[in-house]
Design an enzyme around this catalytic site. Structure first.
Site, PDB file in Angstrom:
ATOM      1  N   ASN A  99     109.230  43.511  10.754  1.00 59.47           N
ATOM      2  CA  ASN A  99     110.128  43.765  11.892  1.00 59.47           C
ATOM      3  C   ASN A  99     109.643  43.095  13.175  1.00 59.47           C
ATOM      4  O   ASN A  99     109.383  43.741  14.181  1.00 59.47           O
ATOM      5  CB  ASN A  99     110.260  45.268  12.174  1.00 59.47           C
ATOM      6  CG  ASN A  99     110.622  46.055  10.948  1.00 59.47           C
ATOM      7  OD1 ASN A  99     109.753  46.549  10.250  1.00 59.47           O
ATOM      8  ND2 ASN A  99     111.897  46.156  10.671  1.00 59.47           N
ATOM      9  N   HIS A 184     112.285  52.667   3.740  1.00 58.49           N
ATOM     10  CA  HIS A 184     112.162  53.649   4.820  1.00 58.49           C
ATOM     11  C   HIS A 184     113.107  54.784   4.455  1.00 58.49           C
ATOM     12  O   HIS A 184     114.319  54.585   4.389  1.00 58.49           O
ATOM     13  CB  HIS A 184     112.561  53.015   6.157  1.00 58.49           C
ATOM     14  CG  HIS A 184     112.730  54.013   7.262  1.00 58.49           C
ATOM     15  ND1 HIS A 184     111.662  54.597   7.891  1.00 58.49           N
ATOM     16  CD2 HIS A 184     113.836  54.547   7.817  1.00 58.49           C
ATOM     17  CE1 HIS A 184     112.123  55.447   8.814  1.00 58.49           C
ATOM     18  NE2 HIS A 184     113.428  55.430   8.781  1.00 58.49           N
ATOM     19  N   ASP A 310     100.819  53.419   9.709  1.00 56.30           N
ATOM     20  CA  ASP A 310     102.139  53.156  10.293  1.00 56.30           C
ATOM     21  C   ASP A 310     101.983  52.806  11.772  1.00 56.30           C
ATOM     22  O   ASP A 310     102.758  53.254  12.616  1.00 56.30           O
ATOM     23  CB  ASP A 310     103.078  54.357  10.111  1.00 56.30           C
ATOM     24  CG  ASP A 310     104.517  53.987  10.424  1.00 56.30           C
ATOM     25  OD1 ASP A 310     104.847  52.793  10.392  1.00 56.30           O
ATOM     26  OD2 ASP A 310     105.311  54.903  10.726  1.00 56.30           O
ATOM     27  N   PHE A 328     110.661  55.579  18.882  1.00 56.77           N
ATOM     28  CA  PHE A 328     109.905  56.206  17.800  1.00 56.77           C
ATOM     29  C   PHE A 328     108.620  55.410  17.582  1.00 56.77           C
ATOM     30  O   PHE A 328     108.585  54.210  17.804  1.00 56.77           O
ATOM     31  CB  PHE A 328     110.716  56.172  16.498  1.00 56.77           C
ATOM     32  CG  PHE A 328     111.909  57.084  16.480  1.00 56.77           C
ATOM     33  CD1 PHE A 328     111.766  58.424  16.156  1.00 56.77           C
ATOM     34  CD2 PHE A 328     113.183  56.600  16.778  1.00 56.77           C
ATOM     35  CE1 PHE A 328     112.874  59.267  16.117  1.00 56.77           C
ATOM     36  CE2 PHE A 328     114.299  57.441  16.745  1.00 56.77           C
ATOM     37  CZ  PHE A 328     114.146  58.772  16.416  1.00 56.77           C
ATOM     38  N   GLY A 329     107.559  56.062  17.115  1.00 57.02           N
ATOM     39  CA  GLY A 329     106.374  55.322  16.678  1.00 57.02           C
ATOM     40  C   GLY A 329     105.109  55.665  17.428  1.00 57.02           C
ATOM     41  O   GLY A 329     105.140  56.022  18.596  1.00 57.02           O
TER      42      GLY A 329
END
Lengths: 434, 327
Positions: A99, A184, A310, A328-329
């Site tokens: 990504n 995912h 991740d 997010f993340g």
């Protein structure tokens, strides 16, 4: 290059269930002997001796899910910063998500990632390729050409492969290459506008919920497609008890299925979101306490194959926002090992069960000759002290981003040294952390 | 031995059925008789005077709901060389454009008393449906992804003439888009009946399920699939029958499944290459290889097409005469 021996270490090799005091002898970046009875004549041979008394030695970690910023988002992370951050976490191999901007959906881009990783030359950098062109979920990418160029798997990263027909074709087409499709696990239609797990906490906070069922529903759909096609399938980041159960049943039926999780799913639950803490905003979202416990059990039982960081670098601009608007993340390279080892301290997971998902298991899934303390294997390993507590402080991270949900958490274990191909790529004594 | 010129009068029927809808249902002897008759038309087609009177007074309608060059032209030539009256109808000029259903079109044409209808349609099974509604004989010139019997017959004829023996024991490999190919289905059936071993090679996305049940060996890579091959049949990617992408790109497809001199080395040293056309050079086949007269049967296949279609027309018309006599 001369020989080196790491002596008097507690050798931990989950691949052979080895847990014994002993030594590792290395030469030219390769392990030449390992075990309790490694004998060398220090007087005759030109050997450098490193005493590791009181310290554990295990294979270098293989983190099979890392997002970088190159190409396209170098302000978030570069191969230089990600390599240093990984080395500080005891990680000697990372596998990057596609990504990026542009997405890694072309042989030239895949070669760029591997070349940049090799230029920094601190850890092994490999990459997945986009499962669909541009990770847009519309058309299959050039799976065959990308596989031949070294892609270790096919995924749209943090985006789910939503179209069932496309997923069927991907799983079917990839059987030719013995590579895996990495999903995912979120059914996007059910995620909707959700920002945290659906439940009483979300209701209390007035935040839109993501039902836990959104995860297992996509996994169960995919498992049917796996059965139909015979394709290898990996679920990246399971966070619910139902998902663990579904994968467990699929495995017992002999389907070519595997999965991973991250430390936040077995360490934190949805309560961590209270106070609208955007550093606890992850995808899939943090779940209930029962789900968290099921993830711990899934690691112990071996249903969960791998533990990944991740690692998802996010800058302040994307996290210092109202919860609903924040990205997010979380970052995770430097906390992956210490936070996972907390489960060993709590005695909820044995030390070899905790290390296998970080070393030999991902190596096996990806077909890498790494992750073992074995003769002829590359001399990639990490020395860590199980009882050297420290307080996690994002400001000390070597990653360019500091968005850790574990900021301020006290952990018991510290990485002392990271060795990759026989070279020390991280040493706590040379680091500003200590 | 009856001469070609008046073989209609032959006592022994060449063909047992009213229609030619598929290879399915034919026996090896049916196929061999058609091939033997075709052989004679190959010779006759190479003469200056190609005209026969077999179809004198008969009407042949070519009804093509899908585009075609070689099949429609060769049926037209076949009909004319046999002395019949040939009408060509294609979608662009027919009432189908005006919303007429397939069956209504068939009934309309039937009322004009044609003797043979040659039909191509994009839907599998449509030619069978039409055959139930008309009085004349029907030849299936390709229905969807189902059957294309005259193509399989001409392929068999081209092989038989080149190797100069029967097909028993031959290893024939069909490569590419099997899922959408009527040529593949008819060839798998025919070659099996003729005693050849059939393999298919292609990405799993282009292979229909259950092929093994047809007595076919399935491979996903050219190296193992082409091993010991005597005949390699390349198929076109039938993009007009595809929804969504079955393969990622043309360049990947060519690299993995396109036949070039390198991949040809996996086959037997003198393996022959076939293609039903139309070819996409640089997609499923290397351009130079397609033109290599030592290895390629592609042009012979087209020549055989006319002869095989003449044989089929003769066979149907002579069968009509016998069954009329019976009544």
């Amino acid at each position: 290059m001369s020989k080196k021996i790491y002596k008097n270490a507690r050798l931990l090799d989950p691949g052979s269930k080895l847990d014994v005091l002993g030594s590792v002898l290395i030469e030219s970046g390769v392990i030449v002997d390992v075990g309790p009875g490694v004998f060398v004549d220090a007087m005759q041979d030109d050997i450098e001796v490193i005493d590791c008394s009181g310290v554990c030695l295990c294979p270098g970690l293989i983190d099979m899910r890392v997002a970088t910023g190159e190409p396209g988002n170098e302000h978030l992370e570069t191969f230089d910063s990600v390599s240093n951050s990984a080395a500080a976490g005891g990680i000697t191999s990372i596998i990057c998500l596609p990504n990026t901007e542009p997405a890694i959906d072309d042989v030239a881009l895949l070669e760029f990632v591997e070349r940049r990783g090799a230029e920094v030359d601190l850890i092994n950098v490999r990459s997945y390729a986009a499962a669909t062109k541009g990770t847009l979920g519309l058309e299959m990418s050039e799976v065959g050409l990308l596989y031949q160029a070294g892609a270790l798997g096919f995924t749209d990263g943090h985006k789910a492969i939503h179209d069932a027909m496309l997923m069927r074709r991907l799983l079917s087409y990839t059987t030719v290459f013995n590579t895996m499709v990495i999903q995912h696990p979120e059914m996007v239609d059910l995620v909707g506008e959700g920002v945290m797990s659906e439940g009483t906490v979300a209701t209390e906070l007035g935040l839109n919920g993501i039902p836990p069922e959104a995860e297992v529903m996509l996994i169960e759909r995919d498992l049917r497609l796996v059965e139909m096609t015979g394709g290898k399938y990996h679920v990246s980041r399971v966070s619910t008890a139902a998902s663990v159960d579904a994968i467990s049943r699929a495995k017992s039926r002999g389907l070519p299925v595997s999965c991973d999780t991250t430390p936040h799913y077995f360490t934190l639950n949805e309560e961590a979101v209270r106070g609208y803490r955007t550093f606890a905003k992850v995808s899939p979202p943090l779940r209930s306490e029962d789900d968290r416990q099921a993830i711990v059990d899934g690691i112990s039982s071996g249903v969960i194959d791998a533990v990944v960081s991740d690692h998802s670098p996010r800058d302040q601009d994307s996290k210092r926002l109202p919860f609903g608007q924040a990205s997010f993340g979380v970052v995770g390279l430097e906390t992956l090992l210490p936070v996972t080892l907390e489960k060993v301290h709590e005695k909820s997971i044995s030390i070899l069960d905790a290390l296998a998902p970080l070393t030999c298991n991902p190596a096996k899934l990806l077909g890498l000759k790494e992750g073992r303390l074995q003769k002829t294997y590359p001399a990639n390993f990490v020395l860590f002290d199980l009882d050297r507590p420290f307080v996690i402080d994002g400001d000390t991270f070597l990653s360019k981003c500091k968005n850790s949900p574990f900021n301020g958490k006290k952990v018991s274990a510290s990485v002392i040294k990271t060795i990759r191909a026989g070279n020390i790529v991280f040493d706590i004594n040379n680091s500003s952390i200590d | 031995m009856v001469s070609v010129k008046n073989s209609v009068a032959s006592v022994e029927p060449v063909y047992r059925f009213k229609h030619l809808l598929g290879i399915e249902g034919l026996m090896r002897t049916d196929i061999e008789k058609l091939l033997d008759l075709s052989d004679r038309y190959v010779k006759s087609n190479r003469l200056a005077d190609k005209k026969h009177s077999t179809l004198r007074g008969r009407t042949l309608i070519n009804l093509f709901f899908e585009n075609s060059t070689r099949t429609s032209t060769s049926f037209e030539l076949a009909g004319k060389r046999l002395g019949g009256d040939v009408i060509n109808m294609s979608v662009g000029t027919s009432s189908i454009k005006k919303g007429e259903t397939l069956i209504d079109t068939a009934m309309t044409l039937n009322a004009m008393h044609p003797d043979v209808l040659v039909v191509r349609h994009a839907d599998s099974g449509s030619v069978h449906l039409l055959a139930e509604k008309v009085n004349c004989s029907v030849i299936n010139a390709g229905d969807g992804s189902h059957e294309h019997p005259t193509q399989a017959l001409l392929d068999a004829l081209a092989i038989r003439r080149r190797i100069n023996r029967k097909l028993d024991g031959l290893k024939v490999v069909i490569c590419g888009d099997i899922a959408h190919s009527r040529v593949a289905r008819s060839n798998i059936l025919l070659l099996g009946k003729m005693g050849a071993t059939v393999r298919v090679v292609g990405p799993p996305t282009l292979l229909p399920v259950g092929l093994e049940k047809f007595g076919v060996e399935v491979f996903h890579d050219m190296e193992s699939g082409l091993k010991d091959a005597d005949i390699i049949m390349m198929l076109r990617l039938q993009t007009e029958r595809m929804t969504g992408n079955f393969v990622p790109s043309i360049r990947e497809y060519y690299q993995l499944y396109g036949l070039d001199y390198n991949k040809l080395k996996f086959a037997k040293p003198n393996a022959l290459i076939m293609h039903p056309g139309p070819m996409n050079r640089g997609v499923e086949i290397d351009s130079e290889l397609a033109d290599d007269i030592d290895r390629s049967l592609i042009r012979e296949q087209v020549e055989m097409g006319v002869a095989v279609r003449m044989a089929c027309l003769e066979a149907l018309v002579s069968q009509q005469m016998i069954s009329t006599k019976d009544h």
